[in-house]
Scaffold this motif. Structure first.
Motif, PDB file in Angstrom:
ATOM      1  N   LYS A  84       0.836  -1.213   0.000  1.00 36.02           N
ATOM      2  CA  LYS A  84       0.000   0.000   0.000  1.00 36.02           C
ATOM      3  C   LYS A  84       0.865   1.255   0.000  1.00 36.02           C
ATOM      4  CE  LYS A  84      -3.698   2.219   2.577  1.00 36.02           C
ATOM      5  NZ  LYS A  84      -4.544   2.177   3.778  1.00 36.02           N
ATOM      6  N   LEU A  89      -1.338  -1.540  -4.512  1.00 36.20           N
ATOM      7  CA  LEU A  89      -2.439  -2.435  -4.143  1.00 36.20           C
ATOM      8  C   LEU A  89      -3.198  -2.978  -5.349  1.00 36.20           C
ATOM      9  CD1 LEU A  89      -4.054  -0.951  -0.915  1.00 36.20           C
ATOM     10  CD2 LEU A  89      -2.925  -3.162  -1.198  1.00 36.20           C
ATOM     11  N   GLU A  90      -3.211  -2.257  -6.438  1.00 41.45           N
ATOM     12  CA  GLU A  90      -3.928  -2.700  -7.643  1.00 41.45           C
ATOM     13  C   GLU A  90      -3.041  -3.510  -8.588  1.00 41.45           C
ATOM     14  OE1 GLU A  90      -7.226  -2.264  -7.840  1.00 41.45           O
ATOM     15  OE2 GLU A  90      -7.061  -1.265  -5.891  1.00 41.45           O
ATOM     16  N   ALA A  91      -1.774  -3.633  -8.276  1.00 38.34           N
ATOM     17  CA  ALA A  91      -0.845  -4.369  -9.150  1.00 38.34           C
ATOM     18  C   ALA A  91      -1.161  -5.861  -9.143  1.00 38.34           C
ATOM     19  CB  ALA A  91       0.594  -4.142  -8.692  1.00 38.34           C
ATOM     20  N   LYS A  92      -0.960  -6.490 -10.293  1.00 36.21           N
ATOM     21  CA  LYS A  92      -1.157  -7.937 -10.392  1.00 36.21           C
ATOM     22  C   LYS A  92       0.010  -8.637  -9.718  1.00 36.21           C
ATOM     23  CE  LYS A  92      -1.764 -11.718 -13.710  1.00 36.21           C
ATOM     24  NZ  LYS A  92      -1.803 -12.643 -12.640  1.00 36.21           N
TER      25      LYS A  92
END
Length: 118
Positions: A84, A89-92
C-alpha cells in the motif's frame, strides 16, 4: 520436518540479498523435498519481488524464482502495508503470491523452527 521462514527486505533488483534468499530456499526444497516446509514473507522493497510482469534487462529474474518456489509448495506473502505504501495495491501479483499482515508473519514466526532474514 523442518519449518523454515525466510524474511526478505531488500529490493529484488537493487542488490543480491533477495535473489540469494530465494535461490537458497529453492535449493533447500530441491535437496530435501518433503523434509522442509518453506514460507517467504516480503517486507519493504522486497515486495516488488511478487509483482507480476517485471522484465529485468540483465541478471537474475526474481519472478522466475518465486514461480519455482510456489510450484514447489512454498507459501509467499507480501506485506500489505508495504504494498500500500508503494501505491501497488492494484498491481497484479505473481500467481500463488498473496498479501499478508503482521499477524501472518507473527504466526509464521511461531510456526518456524528457523527464521532466516535477508
Amino acid at each position: 520436518m523442518q519449518n523454515l521462514l525466510f524474511i526478505v527486505n531488500d529490493s529484488p533488483y537493487g542488490g543480491e540479498k533477495t535473489f540469494n534468499a530465494l535461490r537458497f530456499a529453492i535449493n533447500l526444497q530441491e535437496d530435501h523435498g518433503k523434509e522442509v516446509n518453506i514460507k517467504v514473507f516480503s517486507f519493504s522493497d522486497s515486495i516488488l519481488s511478487g509483482i507480476a510482469g517485471q522484465n529485468p534487462n540483465e541478471g537474475s529474474n526474481v519472478q522466475q524464482l518465486i514461480d519455482i518456489l510456489v510450484a514447489q509448495g512454498a507459501e509467499v506473502k507480501l506485506c500489505t502495508s508495504c504494498v500500500k505504501a508503494r501505491g501497488l495495491l492494484e498491481a497484479k501479483l505473481i500467481d500463488g503470491v498473496t498479501l499478508g499482515t503482521l499477524a501472518d508473519v507473527s504466526e509464521w514466526t511461531l510456526w518456524a523452527d528457523k527464521v532466516l532474514t535477508f
